[in-house]
Design a protein around this motif. Structure first.
Motif, mmCIF file in Angstrom:
data_model
loop_
_atom_site.group_PDB
_atom_site.id
_atom_site.type_symbol
_atom_site.label_atom_id
_atom_site.label_comp_id
_atom_site.label_asym_id
_atom_site.label_seq_id
_atom_site.Cartn_x
_atom_site.Cartn_y
_atom_site.Cartn_z
ATOM 1 N N ARG A 90 2.371 13.580 -10.219
ATOM 2 C CA ARG A 90 3.115 14.828 -10.162
ATOM 3 C C ARG A 90 3.716 15.164 -11.519
ATOM 4 N NH1 ARG A 90 8.271 16.606 -9.105
ATOM 5 N NH2 ARG A 90 9.096 14.507 -9.239
ATOM 6 N N GLY A 112 1.567 9.026 -6.339
ATOM 7 C CA GLY A 112 1.943 10.414 -6.105
ATOM 8 C C GLY A 112 3.014 10.876 -7.068
ATOM 9 N N TRP A 113 3.982 10.027 -7.350
ATOM 10 C CA TRP A 113 5.059 10.389 -8.258
ATOM 11 C C TRP A 113 4.562 10.503 -9.700
ATOM 12 C CZ3 TRP A 113 9.712 12.281 -7.553
ATOM 13 C CH2 TRP A 113 10.577 12.321 -8.631
ATOM 14 N N THR A 124 0.831 -1.201 0.000
ATOM 15 C CA THR A 124 0.000 0.000 0.000
ATOM 16 C C THR A 124 0.863 1.248 0.000
ATOM 17 O OG1 THR A 124 -1.744 -1.171 1.181
ATOM 18 C CG2 THR A 124 -1.810 1.236 1.245
ATOM 19 N N LEU A 125 1.893 1.278 0.814
ATOM 20 C CA LEU A 125 2.770 2.455 0.870
ATOM 21 C C LEU A 125 3.509 2.661 -0.445
ATOM 22 C CD1 LEU A 125 4.191 2.154 4.487
ATOM 23 C CD2 LEU A 125 2.456 3.733 3.637
ATOM 24 N N VAL A 126 3.970 1.567 -1.055
ATOM 25 C CA VAL A 126 4.650 1.685 -2.347
ATOM 26 C C VAL A 126 3.676 2.183 -3.414
ATOM 27 C CG1 VAL A 126 5.751 0.359 -4.189
ATOM 28 C CG2 VAL A 126 6.435 0.009 -1.811
ATOM 29 N N MET A 139 1.007 4.060 -2.950
ATOM 30 C CA MET A 139 0.729 5.467 -2.685
ATOM 31 C C MET A 139 1.864 6.346 -3.190
ATOM 32 S SD MET A 139 -0.981 5.106 1.096
ATOM 33 C CE MET A 139 -0.632 6.769 1.542
ATOM 34 N N ALA A 140 3.094 5.929 -2.943
ATOM 35 C CA ALA A 140 4.243 6.710 -3.401
ATOM 36 C C ALA A 140 4.301 6.737 -4.924
ATOM 37 C CB ALA A 140 5.529 6.116 -2.828
ATOM 38 N N TRP A 141 4.035 5.609 -5.579
ATOM 39 C CA TRP A 141 4.082 5.536 -7.034
ATOM 40 C C TRP A 141 3.015 6.435 -7.669
ATOM 41 C CZ3 TRP A 141 0.606 3.337 -10.612
ATOM 42 C CH2 TRP A 141 1.092 3.278 -11.916
#
Length: 72
Positions: free
Chosen positions: A26, A22-23, A14-16, A18-20
């Motif tokens: 952007r 977001g990146w 889940t954290l990976v 979310m980061a992906w």
């Protein structure tokens, strides 16, 4: 505590994710030219706004006192 170890992989995934997201999100956002944004704003302000029809006010009932009263 060992029973909670099954939660680690979903949390990491889940954290990976979310980061992906977001990146990636952007990078797709580009700068909008100032003149273009002002032109869009001006066009939006020039458009006629829809008018809302006023709904009739609901009939106001007398406030209840909590005491049952027979009418009659």
């Amino acid at each position: 505590m060992q029973i909670l170890l099954w939660l680690v992989p979903p949390v990491v995934v889940t954290l990976v994710a979310m980061a992906w997201v977001g990146w990636v999100g952007r990078e797709t956002r580009g700068e909008v030219d100032r003149e273009e944004s002002l032109r869009r704003l001006g066009a939006a302000l020039q458009r006629p706004r829809p008018t809302r029809k006023q709904a009739p006010l609901p009939h106001r009932r007398e406030r209840s006192t909590g005491v049952a009263v027979r009418r009659g």
